[in-house]
Design a protein around this motif. Sequence first.
Motif, mmCIF file in Angstrom:
data_model
loop_
_atom_site.group_PDB
_atom_site.id
_atom_site.type_symbol
_atom_site.label_atom_id
_atom_site.label_comp_id
_atom_site.label_asym_id
_atom_site.label_seq_id
_atom_site.Cartn_x
_atom_site.Cartn_y
_atom_site.Cartn_z
ATOM 1 N N LYS A 1 -7.874 -11.137 -6.916
ATOM 2 C CA LYS A 1 -7.513 -12.500 -7.297
ATOM 3 C C LYS A 1 -8.546 -13.470 -6.728
ATOM 4 O O LYS A 1 -9.047 -13.248 -5.623
ATOM 5 N N PRO A 2 -8.862 -14.556 -7.426
ATOM 6 C CA PRO A 2 -8.412 -14.890 -8.784
ATOM 7 C C PRO A 2 -9.131 -14.015 -9.806
ATOM 8 O O PRO A 2 -10.241 -13.559 -9.555
ATOM 9 N N THR B 1 -9.056 1.498 0.809
ATOM 10 C CA THR B 1 -7.740 2.029 1.185
ATOM 11 C C THR B 1 -6.843 2.169 -0.032
ATOM 12 O O THR B 1 -6.160 3.180 -0.208
ATOM 13 N N GLY B 2 -6.828 1.152 -0.888
ATOM 14 C CA GLY B 2 -6.014 1.221 -2.097
ATOM 15 C C GLY B 2 -6.387 2.390 -2.980
ATOM 16 O O GLY B 2 -5.525 3.112 -3.499
ATOM 17 N N GLY C 1 -5.183 -10.510 -3.533
ATOM 18 C CA GLY C 1 -6.106 -11.476 -2.979
ATOM 19 C C GLY C 1 -6.921 -10.907 -1.837
ATOM 20 O O GLY C 1 -7.823 -11.571 -1.318
ATOM 21 N N ARG C 2 -6.627 -9.685 -1.432
ATOM 22 C CA ARG C 2 -7.382 -9.044 -0.352
ATOM 23 C C ARG C 2 -8.711 -8.540 -0.916
ATOM 24 O O ARG C 2 -8.749 -7.535 -1.634
ATOM 25 N N LEU D 1 0.820 -1.209 0.000
ATOM 26 C CA LEU D 1 0.000 0.000 0.000
ATOM 27 C C LEU D 1 0.856 1.263 0.000
ATOM 28 O O LEU D 1 0.547 2.233 -0.683
ATOM 29 N N SER D 2 1.940 1.274 0.772
ATOM 30 C CA SER D 2 2.812 2.451 0.778
ATOM 31 C C SER D 2 3.492 2.624 -0.574
ATOM 32 O O SER D 2 3.699 3.751 -1.043
#
Length: 233
Positions: free
Chosen positions: A103-104, A91-92, A82-83, A63-64
């Motif tokens: 994912k997948p 957050t992303g 995969g999160r 993320l950073s």
Amino acid sequence: MSAPLVTILDDEPAIRSMLSEALTEAGFRTLAFSRATEFEAALKRSPPDVCLVDLGLPDRDGLSLVHRLALEQGAAVIIISGRAQVQDRVTGLELGADDYIIKPFDQAEVVARIRARLRGPRRGAAQGTTARFNGWTAHFDRYALEDSEGVEIPFSQAEGEVLRLFLESPKRLISRAQMQESLGGAAGESFDRAMDVRISRLRTKLREDPKNPRLIKTIYGAGYIFLGEVDWS
């Protein structure tokens, strides 16, 4: 003109191989890396058009890294992770990612998302690189907002796409459908949430009152209107 370059950062060899093959077949150039240190070194030698970044990296917090890429690189940043939790996606996007793929995934979807990002307005800007409005100057060549006293506030590539869309169509209603068509990306809840996040961050950087913004107005059920007077150069 050479094919767009996509860099892939993922510590799973099978994922890197699958993405590289699919993207090469689709006409892209690719570079793949398993570690963030190698990935960042390569960015200086070969600036990419799109970065695909996994969050679960062995040598760096994903993320950073996404946040720094969004502020410093001229590339679109797409998280592949995969999160699957909503908060991870939010957050992303808040940290500046242009898109988030879970994912997948289907290889064709990744290719389509990349093509959508490359069709976005970050390239081939029609009206110039600098826009002045209501005491602010937006510098799209270095991704910064400058206030009337010369203080600069950086904005991400994703935020810049939305800001440019507003500044190129002042005092005109922009619907969610128009935003999706102009900016690319998959329509639906994920896109809507991404726009909400980016507009909120732009309002904060423009020091807007969140309860009564002066420049970026929400027309509930319809879209948004940018109310500033804009001068491009």
